[in-house]
Design a protein around this motif. Structure first.
Motif, PDB file in Angstrom:
ATOM      1  N   LEU A 285       0.845  -1.205   0.000  1.00  0.00           N
ATOM      2  CA  LEU A 285       0.000   0.000   0.000  1.00  0.00           C
ATOM      3  C   LEU A 285       0.880   1.254   0.000  1.00  0.00           C
ATOM      4  O   LEU A 285       0.628   2.217  -0.738  1.00  0.00           O
ATOM      5  N   VAL A 286       1.954   1.216   0.801  1.00  0.00           N
ATOM      6  CA  VAL A 286       2.887   2.356   0.838  1.00  0.00           C
ATOM      7  C   VAL A 286       3.448   2.593  -0.569  1.00  0.00           C
ATOM      8  O   VAL A 286       3.538   3.733  -1.040  1.00  0.00           O
ATOM      9  N   SER A 287       3.796   1.492  -1.269  1.00  0.00           N
ATOM     10  CA  SER A 287       4.346   1.649  -2.627  1.00  0.00           C
ATOM     11  C   SER A 287       3.353   2.341  -3.545  1.00  0.00           C
ATOM     12  O   SER A 287       3.732   3.194  -4.350  1.00  0.00           O
ATOM     13  N   GLN A 288       2.067   1.974  -3.423  1.00  0.00           N
ATOM     14  CA  GLN A 288       1.073   2.607  -4.303  1.00  0.00           C
ATOM     15  C   GLN A 288       0.964   4.108  -3.999  1.00  0.00           C
ATOM     16  O   GLN A 288       0.860   4.930  -4.910  1.00  0.00           O
ATOM     17  N   ILE A 289       0.997   4.443  -2.703  1.00  0.00           N
ATOM     18  CA  ILE A 289       0.888   5.880  -2.341  1.00  0.00           C
ATOM     19  C   ILE A 289       2.126   6.616  -2.869  1.00  0.00           C
ATOM     20  O   ILE A 289       2.035   7.712  -3.424  1.00  0.00           O
ATOM     21  N   GLU A 290       3.274   5.984  -2.721  1.00  0.00           N
ATOM     22  CA  GLU A 290       4.515   6.612  -3.183  1.00  0.00           C
ATOM     23  C   GLU A 290       4.508   6.764  -4.715  1.00  0.00           C
ATOM     24  O   GLU A 290       4.994   7.768  -5.237  1.00  0.00           O
ATOM     25  N   ASP A 291       3.937   5.763  -5.400  1.00  0.00           N
ATOM     26  CA  ASP A 291       3.799   5.879  -6.867  1.00  0.00           C
ATOM     27  C   ASP A 291       2.993   7.132  -7.210  1.00  0.00           C
ATOM     28  O   ASP A 291       3.364   7.895  -8.099  1.00  0.00           O
ATOM     29  N   LEU A 292       1.887   7.325  -6.486  1.00  0.00           N
ATOM     30  CA  LEU A 292       1.044   8.491  -6.763  1.00  0.00           C
ATOM     31  C   LEU A 292       1.813   9.784  -6.449  1.00  0.00           C
ATOM     32  O   LEU A 292       1.655  10.790  -7.131  1.00  0.00           O
ATOM     33  N   ASN A 293       2.656   9.723  -5.418  1.00  0.00           N
ATOM     34  CA  ASN A 293       3.506  10.884  -5.093  1.00  0.00           C
ATOM     35  C   ASN A 293       4.482  11.186  -6.237  1.00  0.00           C
ATOM     36  O   ASN A 293       5.018  12.285  -6.319  1.00  0.00           O
ATOM     37  N   ASN A 294       4.708  10.164  -7.067  1.00  0.00           N
ATOM     38  CA  ASN A 294       5.584  10.376  -8.230  1.00  0.00           C
ATOM     39  C   ASN A 294       4.782  10.531  -9.514  1.00  0.00           C
ATOM     40  O   ASN A 294       5.321  10.398 -10.619  1.00  0.00           O
ATOM     41  N   GLY A 295       3.470  10.754  -9.349  1.00  0.00           N
ATOM     42  CA  GLY A 295       2.618  10.974 -10.527  1.00  0.00           C
ATOM     43  C   GLY A 295       2.275   9.709 -11.279  1.00  0.00           C
ATOM     44  O   GLY A 295       1.768   9.770 -12.405  1.00  0.00           O
ATOM     45  N   LYS A 296       2.553   8.527 -10.661  1.00  0.00           N
ATOM     46  CA  LYS A 296       2.295   7.266 -11.369  1.00  0.00           C
ATOM     47  C   LYS A 296       0.943   6.700 -10.937  1.00  0.00           C
ATOM     48  O   LYS A 296       0.784   6.248  -9.802  1.00  0.00           O
ATOM     49  N   TYR A 297      -0.026   6.758 -11.860  1.00  0.00           N
ATOM     50  CA  TYR A 297      -1.368   6.250 -11.566  1.00  0.00           C
ATOM     51  C   TYR A 297      -1.471   4.817 -12.074  1.00  0.00           C
ATOM     52  O   TYR A 297      -0.601   4.342 -12.811  1.00  0.00           O
ATOM     53  N   LEU A 298      -2.572   4.125 -11.710  1.00  0.00           N
ATOM     54  CA  LEU A 298      -2.721   2.731 -12.134  1.00  0.00           C
ATOM     55  C   LEU A 298      -2.802   2.646 -13.660  1.00  0.00           C
ATOM     56  O   LEU A 298      -2.246   1.737 -14.264  1.00  0.00           O
ATOM     57  N   ASP A 299      -3.517   3.594 -14.267  1.00  0.00           N
ATOM     58  CA  ASP A 299      -3.610   3.636 -15.721  1.00  0.00           C
ATOM     59  C   ASP A 299      -2.370   4.350 -16.257  1.00  0.00           C
ATOM     60  O   ASP A 299      -2.278   5.579 -16.222  1.00  0.00           O
ATOM     61  N   GLU A 300      -1.439   3.543 -16.753  1.00  0.00           N
ATOM     62  CA  GLU A 300      -0.156   4.133 -17.159  1.00  0.00           C
ATOM     63  C   GLU A 300      -0.269   4.965 -18.427  1.00  0.00           C
ATOM     64  O   GLU A 300       0.672   5.645 -18.826  1.00  0.00           O
ATOM     65  N   GLU A 301      -1.460   4.902 -19.055  1.00  0.00           N
ATOM     66  CA  GLU A 301      -1.619   5.708 -20.271  1.00  0.00           C
ATOM     67  C   GLU A 301      -2.012   7.158 -19.955  1.00  0.00           C
ATOM     68  O   GLU A 301      -2.049   7.999 -20.843  1.00  0.00           O
ATOM     69  N   LEU A 302      -2.344   7.439 -18.687  1.00  0.00           N
ATOM     70  CA  LEU A 302      -2.677   8.826 -18.328  1.00  0.00           C
ATOM     71  C   LEU A 302      -1.441   9.706 -18.536  1.00  0.00           C
ATOM     72  O   LEU A 302      -0.346   9.340 -18.097  1.00  0.00           O
ATOM     73  N   LEU A 303      -1.659  10.831 -19.196  1.00  0.00           N
ATOM     74  CA  LEU A 303      -0.518  11.717 -19.484  1.00  0.00           C
ATOM     75  C   LEU A 303      -0.590  12.978 -18.631  1.00  0.00           C
ATOM     76  O   LEU A 303      -1.658  13.365 -18.176  1.00  0.00           O
ATOM     77  N   ASN A 304       0.534  13.633 -18.435  1.00  0.00           N
ATOM     78  CA  ASN A 304       0.613  14.900 -17.676  1.00  0.00           C
ATOM     79  C   ASN A 304      -0.122  14.813 -16.343  1.00  0.00           C
ATOM     80  O   ASN A 304      -0.913  15.683 -15.998  1.00  0.00           O
ATOM     81  N   THR A 305       0.108  13.739 -15.616  1.00  0.00           N
ATOM     82  CA  THR A 305      -0.629  13.525 -14.366  1.00  0.00           C
ATOM     83  C   THR A 305      -0.103  14.439 -13.265  1.00  0.00           C
ATOM     84  O   THR A 305       1.042  14.881 -13.286  1.00  0.00           O
ATOM     85  N   CYS A 306      -0.986  14.646 -12.299  1.00  0.00           N
ATOM     86  CA  CYS A 306      -0.663  15.502 -11.171  1.00  0.00           C
ATOM     87  C   CYS A 306      -0.135  14.603 -10.050  1.00  0.00           C
ATOM     88  O   CYS A 306      -0.809  13.646  -9.652  1.00  0.00           O
ATOM     89  N   ALA A 307       1.050  14.886  -9.552  1.00  0.00           N
ATOM     90  CA  ALA A 307       1.617  14.064  -8.462  1.00  0.00           C
ATOM     91  C   ALA A 307       1.060  14.526  -7.124  1.00  0.00           C
ATOM     92  O   ALA A 307       0.880  15.720  -6.901  1.00  0.00           O
ATOM     93  N   THR A 308       0.776  13.573  -6.237  1.00  0.00           N
ATOM     94  CA  THR A 308       0.377  13.940  -4.876  1.00  0.00           C
ATOM     95  C   THR A 308       1.651  14.161  -4.049  1.00  0.00           C
ATOM     96  O   THR A 308       2.765  13.963  -4.557  1.00  0.00           O
ATOM     97  N   ASN A 309       1.483  14.549  -2.789  1.00  0.00           N
ATOM     98  CA  ASN A 309       2.676  14.805  -1.964  1.00  0.00           C
ATOM     99  C   ASN A 309       2.406  14.372  -0.517  1.00  0.00           C
ATOM    100  O   ASN A 309       2.599  15.139   0.417  1.00  0.00           O
ATOM    101  N   PHE A 310       1.905  13.140  -0.390  1.00  0.00           N
ATOM    102  CA  PHE A 310       1.541  12.659   0.947  1.00  0.00           C
ATOM    103  C   PHE A 310       2.770  12.284   1.759  1.00  0.00           C
ATOM    104  O   PHE A 310       3.703  11.671   1.240  1.00  0.00           O
ATOM    105  N   CYS A 311       2.715  12.633   3.038  1.00  0.00           N
ATOM    106  CA  CYS A 311       3.683  12.119   4.003  1.00  0.00           C
ATOM    107  C   CYS A 311       3.040  10.827   4.539  1.00  0.00           C
ATOM    108  O   CYS A 311       1.878  10.829   4.946  1.00  0.00           O
ATOM    109  N   ILE A 312       3.799   9.739   4.491  1.00  0.00           N
ATOM    110  CA  ILE A 312       3.199   8.424   4.788  1.00  0.00           C
ATOM    111  C   ILE A 312       3.691   7.888   6.138  1.00  0.00           C
ATOM    112  O   ILE A 312       4.896   7.707   6.349  1.00  0.00           O
TER     113      ILE A 312
END
Ligand code: FAD
Length: 318
Positions: free
Chosen positions: A148-175
């Protein structure tokens, strides 16, 4: 603000934080505010809000038949976090679980939190559903908090589950993640548990909150072991004042922690729960003062709807 920033800005001063539970379904949010109000004078930099997964219940539908149904008894984690931020201007930290969440549910939950301006999340596996013996992840969910931490960290790096999404917005959660000075109940050994704790940090967690403990030596030994294993992030101790005689059996059973002999003797001697409450407060004051003197950055109290006890402790410590 991130928990790690709160700790840095405190410049060595010990902070007070606490955890609340959403009210049972049907109850008013005012019960939450009534719990928080008495503790606001201690300037908590953040308040945790637990997450409660679904449970199975059986409803009598007549003719001797029972229908199995799924209910969430304490919904509202995200709404309460938003309400806390709005009413008190304090950081609210929602707990997020592997249990009951697919990866898609997790991503959407995190997007909601990001849009609400939530800066911290506490990532946990959760326990097995009450009617089951072992934890079972959802078909497309996470089996361990480290994933779960890895998924949150992925989102912090702008990596969503759908890898085809472009110009995504990165989150900045402290975990944040959980840890167990007396070992998680399923772990074969404390060393094994610390090995997997280290994995949660490697995957992106930046602070730890411990399970409750009643003997500070257990916490200090645990921190020593973690430091030797190269875990350098803050390890925030979780504290709970004992309040009823029943808890002498309930706490070890539910949380898999030991109670010190001296505390047990004092509680057994009590004539009623008012006396137990006082013993619990005094014990927790001693624990808190020792941890504060050791320079621990934050003391985290499990309020469990009993903020008057925490207030009595905080008045002596902070
Ligand atoms: P994990 O870190 O996933 O560890 C679970 C077990 O698996 C451990 O024994 C660990 O050693 C082992 N393990 C980890 N990774 C691996 C691996 N890759 N392979 C094999 N074994 C592995 N529960 C709730 O339902 N709601 C809450 O809001 C909540 N808040 C909590 C807050 C704190 C501070 C703490 C300490 C606990 C909280 N819990 C909550 C309880 C928690 O969900 C349970 O204790 C749960 O059983 C474990 O969660 P975890 O995140 O520590 O799991």
């Amino acid at each position: 603000m991130k928990v790690t920033e709160h700790i840095k800005n405190a410049n060595g001063k010990t902070l007070l934080s606490f955890e609340i539970l959403p009210p049972l379904k049907g109850q008013h949010i005012q019960s939450i505010f009534d719990n928080i109000d008495p503790l606001m004078e201690f300037n908590p930099p953040f308040i945790d809000v637990t997450y409660h997964r679904e449970e199975y219940t059986y409803k009598d539908v007549g003719n001797g038949l029972l229908r199995k149904q799924i209910v969430k008894k304490r919904p509202g984690t995200v709404g309460i976090c938003a309400a806390i931020k709005n009413k008190y201007n304090v950081d609210a930290i929602p707990h997020i679980l592997c249990g009951g969440f697919t990866k898609e549910d997790t991503e959407n939950f995190l997007i909601d939190l990001d849009f609400l301006g939530i800066d911290n999340v506490m990532a946990l596996r959760g326990d097995a559903v009450k009617s089951e013996t072992y934890f079972k992840p959802e078909k497309d969910g996470h089996a361990y908090a480290s994933d779960l931490v890895s998924q949150i960290e992925d989102l912090n790096n702008g990596k969503y589950l759908d890898e085809e999404l472009l110009n995504t917005c990165a989150t900045n959660f402290c975990i944040g993640v959980g840890a167990y000075p007396e070992k998680h109940m399923e772990a074969p050994s404390l060393d094994s548990d610390i090995h997997f704790l280290k994995k949660k940090i490697k995957n992106g967690a930046t602070y730890i909150v411990t399970q409750m403990f009643f003997d500070n030596k257990k916490y200090f030994d645990f921190v020593d072991k973690c430091r030797k294993e190269g875990i350098t992030v803050p390890i925030i101790p979780g504290l709970k004042p004992i309040a009823t005689k029943k808890q002498l059996n309930l706490i070890p059973h539910r949380f898999h922690v030991d109670l010190p002999e001296d505390l047990i003797i004092e509680v057994v001697k009590c004539k009623d729960n008012a006396a137990v409450r006082q013993v619990g407060i005094e014990w927790c004051i001693e624990q808190s003062k020792e941890l504060q003197n050791a320079g621990i950055p934050t003391l985290h109290y499990y309020s469990m709807g009993k903020s008057e006890n925490i207030k009595a402790i905080a008045s002596e410590v902070f």
